[in-house]
Each structure stands twice: as C-alpha cells, then as structure tokens.
Design a protein around this motif. Structure first.
Motif, PDB file in Angstrom:
ATOM      1  N   ASN A 265     -21.321 -14.249 -17.187  1.00 27.59           N
ATOM      2  CA  ASN A 265     -22.580 -12.765 -16.457  1.00 27.59           C
ATOM      3  C   ASN A 265     -22.100 -12.659 -14.668  1.00 27.59           C
ATOM      4  O   ASN A 265     -22.544 -11.594 -14.512  1.00 27.59           O
ATOM      5  CB  ASN A 265     -23.475 -12.446 -17.286  1.00 27.59           C
ATOM      6  CG  ASN A 265     -23.169 -11.511 -18.171  1.00 27.59           C
ATOM      7  OD1 ASN A 265     -22.496 -11.253 -19.350  1.00 27.59           O
ATOM      8  ND2 ASN A 265     -24.411 -11.310 -19.680  1.00 27.59           N
ATOM      9  N   ARG A 270     -16.933  -6.635 -15.056  1.00 27.17           N
ATOM     10  CA  ARG A 270     -17.699  -6.263 -15.436  1.00 27.17           C
ATOM     11  C   ARG A 270     -16.862  -5.048 -16.821  1.00 27.17           C
ATOM     12  O   ARG A 270     -15.639  -4.119 -15.414  1.00 27.17           O
ATOM     13  CB  ARG A 270     -18.544  -5.006 -14.677  1.00 27.17           C
ATOM     14  CG  ARG A 270     -19.590  -4.114 -15.812  1.00 27.17           C
ATOM     15  CD  ARG A 270     -19.838  -3.389 -14.353  1.00 27.17           C
ATOM     16  NE  ARG A 270     -20.942  -4.080 -14.336  1.00 27.17           N
ATOM     17  CZ  ARG A 270     -21.552  -4.406 -12.864  1.00 27.17           C
ATOM     18  NH1 ARG A 270     -20.615  -3.751 -12.156  1.00 27.17           N
ATOM     19  NH2 ARG A 270     -23.087  -5.359 -12.751  1.00 27.17           N
ATOM     20  N   SER A 271     -16.361  -4.744 -17.621  1.00 25.86           N
ATOM     21  CA  SER A 271     -15.318  -3.527 -18.359  1.00 25.86           C
ATOM     22  C   SER A 271     -16.356  -3.263 -19.037  1.00 25.86           C
ATOM     23  O   SER A 271     -16.699  -3.730 -20.207  1.00 25.86           O
ATOM     24  CB  SER A 271     -13.750  -4.990 -18.991  1.00 25.86           C
ATOM     25  OG  SER A 271     -13.199  -3.496 -19.238  1.00 25.86           O
ATOM     26  N   LEU A 272     -16.700  -1.823 -19.197  1.00 26.40           N
ATOM     27  CA  LEU A 272     -17.883  -1.249 -20.094  1.00 26.40           C
ATOM     28  C   LEU A 272     -16.651  -0.865 -21.215  1.00 26.40           C
ATOM     29  O   LEU A 272     -15.859  -0.141 -21.100  1.00 26.40           O
ATOM     30  CB  LEU A 272     -17.871  -0.199 -19.369  1.00 26.40           C
ATOM     31  CG  LEU A 272     -19.125  -1.119 -18.427  1.00 26.40           C
ATOM     32  CD1 LEU A 272     -19.945   0.265 -17.967  1.00 26.40           C
ATOM     33  CD2 LEU A 272     -20.539  -1.944 -18.843  1.00 26.40           C
ATOM     34  N   HIS A 300     -22.915   3.953 -18.974  1.00 21.50           N
ATOM     35  CA  HIS A 300     -24.309   2.691 -18.464  1.00 21.50           C
ATOM     36  C   HIS A 300     -25.663   3.564 -17.835  1.00 21.50           C
ATOM     37  O   HIS A 300     -25.611   4.100 -17.733  1.00 21.50           O
ATOM     38  CB  HIS A 300     -23.703   1.555 -17.108  1.00 21.50           C
ATOM     39  CG  HIS A 300     -23.487   2.158 -15.933  1.00 21.50           C
ATOM     40  ND1 HIS A 300     -24.846   2.986 -15.244  1.00 21.50           N
ATOM     41  CD2 HIS A 300     -21.778   3.055 -15.252  1.00 21.50           C
ATOM     42  CE1 HIS A 300     -24.066   3.343 -14.220  1.00 21.50           C
ATOM     43  NE2 HIS A 300     -22.846   3.271 -14.031  1.00 21.50           N
ATOM     44  N   TYR A 326     -28.502  -9.334 -16.909  1.00 24.43           N
ATOM     45  CA  TYR A 326     -28.439  -8.189 -16.766  1.00 24.43           C
ATOM     46  C   TYR A 326     -28.229  -7.143 -15.478  1.00 24.43           C
ATOM     47  O   TYR A 326     -29.966  -7.588 -15.434  1.00 24.43           O
ATOM     48  CB  TYR A 326     -27.981  -7.498 -18.681  1.00 24.43           C
ATOM     49  CG  TYR A 326     -27.423  -8.016 -19.415  1.00 24.43           C
ATOM     50  CD1 TYR A 326     -25.738  -8.476 -20.087  1.00 24.43           C
ATOM     51  CD2 TYR A 326     -27.951  -8.907 -20.262  1.00 24.43           C
ATOM     52  CE1 TYR A 326     -25.670  -8.613 -20.898  1.00 24.43           C
ATOM     53  CE2 TYR A 326     -27.377  -9.503 -20.962  1.00 24.43           C
ATOM     54  CZ  TYR A 326     -26.279  -9.471 -21.537  1.00 24.43           C
ATOM     55  OH  TYR A 326     -26.092 -10.494 -22.816  1.00 24.43           O
ATOM     56  N   GLU A 329     -25.575  -1.353 -14.783  1.00 18.86           N
ATOM     57  CA  GLU A 329     -24.807  -1.425 -15.139  1.00 18.86           C
ATOM     58  C   GLU A 329     -23.887  -1.896 -15.815  1.00 18.86           C
ATOM     59  O   GLU A 329     -22.755  -1.836 -16.374  1.00 18.86           O
ATOM     60  CB  GLU A 329     -23.453  -1.267 -13.947  1.00 18.86           C
ATOM     61  CG  GLU A 329     -23.977  -0.516 -12.311  1.00 18.86           C
ATOM     62  CD  GLU A 329     -24.874  -1.196 -11.554  1.00 18.86           C
ATOM     63  OE1 GLU A 329     -25.475  -2.095 -12.060  1.00 18.86           O
ATOM     64  OE2 GLU A 329     -25.406  -0.590 -10.664  1.00 18.86           O
ATOM     65  N   ASP A 330     -25.080  -3.187 -16.672  1.00 16.44           N
ATOM     66  CA  ASP A 330     -24.246  -3.678 -17.836  1.00 16.44           C
ATOM     67  C   ASP A 330     -24.893  -3.693 -18.773  1.00 16.44           C
ATOM     68  O   ASP A 330     -24.268  -3.937 -20.313  1.00 16.44           O
ATOM     69  CB  ASP A 330     -24.581  -5.487 -17.275  1.00 16.44           C
ATOM     70  CG  ASP A 330     -24.019  -6.022 -16.444  1.00 16.44           C
ATOM     71  OD1 ASP A 330     -22.916  -5.125 -16.091  1.00 16.44           O
ATOM     72  OD2 ASP A 330     -24.720  -6.386 -15.591  1.00 16.44           O
ATOM     73  N   ARG A 374     -13.421  -1.466 -25.660  1.00 18.84           N
ATOM     74  CA  ARG A 374     -13.015  -1.415 -24.580  1.00 18.84           C
ATOM     75  C   ARG A 374     -11.743  -0.899 -23.868  1.00 18.84           C
ATOM     76  O   ARG A 374     -11.203  -0.801 -24.808  1.00 18.84           O
ATOM     77  CB  ARG A 374     -12.880  -2.568 -23.608  1.00 18.84           C
ATOM     78  CG  ARG A 374     -14.478  -3.485 -24.119  1.00 18.84           C
ATOM     79  CD  ARG A 374     -14.395  -4.922 -23.285  1.00 18.84           C
ATOM     80  NE  ARG A 374     -15.555  -5.560 -22.122  1.00 18.84           N
ATOM     81  CZ  ARG A 374     -16.604  -6.523 -23.230  1.00 18.84           C
ATOM     82  NH1 ARG A 374     -16.133  -6.428 -24.520  1.00 18.84           N
ATOM     83  NH2 ARG A 374     -17.408  -6.504 -22.872  1.00 18.84           N
ATOM     84  N   ASP A 500     -21.409  -8.020 -22.128  1.00 22.34           N
ATOM     85  CA  ASP A 500     -21.325  -9.447 -21.247  1.00 22.34           C
ATOM     86  C   ASP A 500     -19.531  -9.336 -20.361  1.00 22.34           C
ATOM     87  O   ASP A 500     -18.901  -8.398 -20.710  1.00 22.34           O
ATOM     88  CB  ASP A 500     -20.530 -10.695 -22.344  1.00 22.34           C
ATOM     89  CG  ASP A 500     -21.774 -11.096 -22.878  1.00 22.34           C
ATOM     90  OD1 ASP A 500     -23.171 -10.546 -22.093  1.00 22.34           O
ATOM     91  OD2 ASP A 500     -22.080 -11.967 -23.874  1.00 22.34           O
ATOM     92  N   LYS A 501     -19.751  -9.831 -19.646  1.00 20.28           N
ATOM     93  CA  LYS A 501     -18.534  -9.688 -18.159  1.00 20.28           C
ATOM     94  C   LYS A 501     -16.949 -10.574 -19.039  1.00 20.28           C
ATOM     95  O   LYS A 501     -17.014 -11.672 -20.060  1.00 20.28           O
ATOM     96  CB  LYS A 501     -18.747  -9.998 -16.710  1.00 20.28           C
ATOM     97  CG  LYS A 501     -19.923  -9.092 -15.886  1.00 20.28           C
ATOM     98  CD  LYS A 501     -19.839  -9.722 -15.109  1.00 20.28           C
ATOM     99  CE  LYS A 501     -20.454  -8.815 -13.847  1.00 20.28           C
ATOM    100  NZ  LYS A 501     -22.095  -8.599 -14.481  1.00 20.28           N
TER     101      LYS A 501
END
Length: 601
Positions: A265, A270-272, A300, A326, A329-330, A374, A500-501
């Motif tokens: 992480n 970062r991909s939300l 987020h 975290y 933003e996560d 995603r 998770d990243k």
C-alpha cells in the motif's frame, strides 16, 4: 565488350589465385557482430520494417501474445543468412562467398530502396531505423569484402575467445555460455562443415574440454597478475567488497518478498473502484434485489469522514494498526439505492415454487453478492473484486413466514433478515472482497463468529399496478465500544471499501506479485537459493578438473588435435583424441601432466 569481359575475368582470377591475394586473415568475428547488430535492430525496431499501421514496437506484440508473420520471416531469413555465412567460412569456399556477397548487395538494396518504401509508404531517407540497419549492413559488406580480398585462412584453430588468455577472453566466454543454444549451435555447425573423424558426441566433448582448459588458462593468467602471495591474509577491502556484496544479495533475497508485500500500500498505485454492485437472491430464483453505486455515489472519504470512521475503534490497537495502512483517499464510500434497479419479473409458476420452498423446505438459502469494479487501465492491474454471503434460514425462522405472506399478497410488512453483509470490506486488485476482520471483529462479542457483526437488512416487496420491485433498507447499529447507541434504519445500503493499491502490468512486476507471497518465495527464494547452494557446495566433485596448476600441456594437446584435423590427418586426430580422453580418465597421469613446473624441486 571483350575488353570488359576480360577485365572481369582478370578481377575474379586475381581474387581466386593465392598469388593475387594479401595474407589470409580471419575476419569472421566482426562480420558476425555486424550481423547480430542487424538482427537486434529488426527485433526492437520492427515498426519501421512492418507493413501494419499499429506503430507499436515488438514488446507491444508480445504483450498481446501475438507475433506478426512478417517479423518472424525477417528474423528467420537473417538467421539463415548467418548460418550460411558460417558454413562458407568453415568450408573456406571463396567462390561461394563471392557470389553470396553479390547476391546480398543486390537483395539488400532492392529491399531497402524499392520494396520497403512501397510497403510502408515511408521513404528510406525518412526511416531512421532502416538507416541504422543499412549502416550496419554496409559495415558487414566492407568487412566481408576484406575477407574475400585476403582469402580464408588455411587453418582455423580455436575462436576469438580462445586466441589469447586475458581477463577479457574470460568474460567473453562466460557471456557466450550464458546465451541459450549458442554453444550448441556453434559446435554443431563446426562438426557439419569441418572435416573430422570424430562422432558428434565426441566433438561436443572435445569442445567442452578445450573451452574448459582455455578458461582455466585465462584464470591462471589473471591470478598471476595479482602481486599478493597466496600465503598472506586477504586484504580487508577485498573481503568487504566481495563478501559484503554477496552478503547483501543473500539478505535481500531472503527478506525482499516480505518487504515487497508489506509495502504494497506504499509502493503501489492508487486505483479506486468506479462501481459497486449488490444482488440478493433466494435459492437460485430470479434476483429479488439488484442495485449499483457509480459516478457520484461512490467516492473516497474526506479527512473529516475518515476521522469519524476511525473514532469507534480508538481503543483497539489492532484496528488502529490496520487503518494506519490506509489514507482517506484509499477508503471509498458506496451509497447504494435501496430500490432495486430492475422489476421483479418472476413468472406465476416460479412464484408458487418459491412459496412452496419457503413453506416446506427445512432450509432456504439467501445469497447476497457484492462486486467492486475498477476502471480499465492498460498500465495497471484492474479487475473485479467480489464475494458473497450465503445465509440459511431454517423452518422455524420468523422471516420465512413473513416472506410467504408477502409473496401471497396478504400484507406489505417488511422482513428483517439478520447478518446479511459486511458494511466494511477490503478491496484487493482482484479476487475476493472479504470483510475487514480487524474492524468488524471489534463489533462481535468475544468468541462469536465475525459473521454476527454483519449488517441486518429490512426487505419489502412493493407493488404498483402490475409492477413489482423489492426494497432493501440497511440497519446501522452505530457501533461504539464505550456507550450504547441506537440503531438507525437507512433508506439504502452504505458500504465502506478499504482499497488496496495496485501494481503495474509490466512483466517483471507481474512475475513478482502475480503468485502472491507464497508463489514469490517458491519461485524466487527457493530457485535462487538452490542456484547459490550449488555454487557454494557444488565444487568438490570438480576439484580434479578445476584445480589444475598448469594446463599448458593439455592446451597444446587440444591445439595439436585441431592442427592435424586441418591437415586432413583423420587417423592421427582420432588417436590424439583417444589420448586426451585417457588423460582425463587417469587421475595420477593428470596430476603429473598438470604439475606446476615452477614449484618442482
């Protein structure tokens, strides 16, 4: 006309007669390097040679698991030309070399200046990659012409890596042996096009012996350059440099997988998720409830919202440790509409079958599924993180009778179904989107399953004219470890996802992270560890052949075998090779022949 023919005949006559040539020289090595350069330019600059309009390099084709037929054809042709040139050199066929040179010059110029511009719609003057390839080929033509002018040497003993015994020769040979199939190809081509009395197996064995002895000679030359005596202790600088580097490599290999996954992480990207969907079904019938949160309904958290989410877990070190990995933003908040996005279009027979199951079956299963998606990104990992929860209601559960009454249309009351889904979920790059046990474990009483801390829902069936749809309302208990709080009925569903990243989709990153921590240990630590173990403990069986103080006599024996082969003395070649094999079969004779002459008393 006769004058021109006479001049041409005189030209070729001068080339083919020894009196008209210079001293024969071996120029094969630089020719081979020029050919390999052209080979590599084709591989990495195929977009300039190909006829398609994709514009990508060869790595893009390999990432898509496809290779253009034109690229394969070009590489095979270049490879065959290299083999053909090697055959001419080994047979010392000068006439064939002349015609081969003329053919290549004509073919290359037609291809470069006529066919390729027509196929790619790019002039040669505007194609930089083709210029580099043509420049390398011109260098090959110049060296090849020099080879033709001087003629092939009558005797070719050894190769460029064994013509001297320096540190550079040692490194070149080690690099040569690292390339797959190169040693085998060279030995096999030499055996095919050289006159010899040895079988192919004996030929490989002889080349292995000659290469090994030559590299031992190089090592001895390198050791002789060191002024330091063997009886003196090693210098501290040498010990710290050599030993320190090896020590750092071993420690790195042992702990690198753990460090990589512990920093997942931190070092990832970062991909939300852009979409969160839920679905509720009963025993495989048409879904009762389906809904999705997307666009503005999944976002987020702000810093204030994340602090409020952390506040109930202020007394738990485990929960605080988990949330410290975290940032705000996560963590995403998905607000899912309580009304199903689709009408319930169940047929009357299916409705009766569902009612019959609720009335008579000893157990009825509810399945609540959730999905996180995603946005597709070709440079990053993306996929669907999903999971489901199956809740079994026995025949005595009060919710079953309420559902039967609702399906029969007797009343429109809501039904409370306990512990349906987790409100706090972890969202990996793909795979299982499980409940956050470190947080939900604080909700459950000691010794009870974590499923008991899942959220309850209120389920109701709505009807308007001939349309039916289901509504789900989430019950939020507002967990707090210190004070008793009242539960709240929400109009929809709210889910918090700890995201998770993700990592890059490059081959190296996929190799390191694709199999998880266990796969990484098995593939990296055990494999490299076995290799290093062989390096550290595999020398004892080879002491007899590696620790030879003086290899001059053995090396001279190998050179003698090559000389008699070049002279056409096949019987003598076979006899000398038999002596060489007998030497390595006799430890006492090998010790006597390789004794250090300078230390004999």
């Amino acid at each position: 006309m006769n004058k021109n023919v006479g001049a041409l005949r005189m030209f070729f006559g001068t080339l083919l007669t020894p009196e008209g040539r210079a001293i024969p020289c071996d120029h094969y090595a630089p020719m081979f390097i020029a050919d390999i350069t052209c080979f590599l330019i084709i591989i990495f600059g195929y977009s300039s040679f190909g006829t398609d309009s994709s514009g990508g390099d060869v790595t893009a084709y390999f990432s898509e698991n496809k290779v253009p037929g034109t690229l394969v054809s070009m590489l095979i042709i270049q490879f065959v030309l290299i083999i053909f040139d090697r055959a001419l050199f080994l047979r010392k066929f000068l006439i064939g070399k002349i015609f081969f040179q003329i053919f290549l010059i004509i073919f290359v110029h037609i291809w470069m200046f006529f066919y390729l511009p027509a196929a790619t719609d790019r002039l040669f003057i505007n194609n930089t990659t083709c210029k580099f390839w043509y420049f390398s080929k011109v260098i090959y033509f110049i060296i090849s012409a020099k080879q033709i002018r001087s003629g092939y040497p009558k005797r070719s003993i050894g190769n460029i890596m064994t013509n001297s015994y320096s540190r550079i020769n040692l490194y070149l040979y080690q690099l040569f042996m690292m390339v797959p199939f190169l040693f085998e190809l060279r030995c096999l081509m030499d055996w095919i096009w050289k006159d010899t009395a040895l079988d192919v197996g004996d030929w490989f064995l002889f080349n292995e012996i000659f290469s090994h002895i030559s590299m031992l000679k190089c090592s001895q030359k390198v050791n002789q350059e060191q002024i330091e005596s063997k009886s003196s202790k090693k210098v501290s600088l040498e010990k710290y440099v050599k030993g320190g580097i090896l020590l750092v490599i071993i420690v790195f290999l042992i702990w690198f997988p753990l460090v990589l996954f512990s920093m997942a992480n931190t070092v990832g990207f970062r991909s939300l998720p852009v979409e969160c969907s839920v679905q509720l079904t009963i025993s495989g019938f048409q879904p009762l409830y389906e809904s999705t949160a997307q666009l503005g309904n999944i976002r987020h958290l702000s810093e204030e919202e994340y602090e409020r989410l952390q506040f109930p877990y202020r007394l738990s070190k485990g929960a605080q440790s988990y949330m410290s990995d975290y940032e705000c933003e996560d963590v995403v908040k998905a607000e899912i509409n309580g009304n199903s996005t689709s009408r319930w279009m169940i047929s009357p027979p299916s409705r009766q079958a569902l009612i019959a199951q609720l009335e008579h079956q000893p157990k009825v299963d509810f399945k609540f599924s959730w999905f996180f998606k995603r946005a597709p990104d070709p440079n990053l990992q993306f996929g669907v993180a999903e999971d489901f929860r199956i809740l079994s209601l026995n025949s005595t559960h009060p919710a079953r009778q309420h559902l039967i009454n609702m399906l029969k249309g007797e009343h429109n009351a809501t039904v409370r179904i306990p512990n349906v889904f987790p409100a706090l979920m972890k969202v990996p790059p793909d795979g299982k989107a499980d409940a956050v046990g470190a947080l939900l474990g604080e909700h459950a009483k000691s010794g009870t399953p974590i499923n008991n801390s899942f959220s309850d829902i209120l389920l109701s069936l709505n009807k308007e004219e001939s349309h039916e749809w289901w509504t789900v309302k989430m019950i939020d208990r507002h967990f707090d470890p210190v004070k008793i709080t009242e539960e709240e009925v929400l109009n929809g569903i709210i889910v918090y996802g700890f995201v998770d990243k993700v990592f890059s989709t490059s081959f190296l990153v996929q190799f390191l992270t694709g199999g998880g921590i266990l796969g990484l240990y098995l593939s990296l630590v055990l494999l490299v560890g076995k290799f290093m173990r062989d390096m550290a403990t595999g020398s004892m069986p080879k002491i007899m052949f590696d620790q030879l103080p003086n290899v001059d006599d053995i090396l001279q024996m190998c050179l003698d075998i090559m000389l008699v082969r070049e002279a056409g003395e096949m019987e003598l070649e076979e006899e000398l090779f038999g002596r060489l094999i007998f030497l390595f079969r006799s430890p006492a004779l090998l010790i006597k022949m390789t004794r250090d002459k300078g230390r004999e008393t």
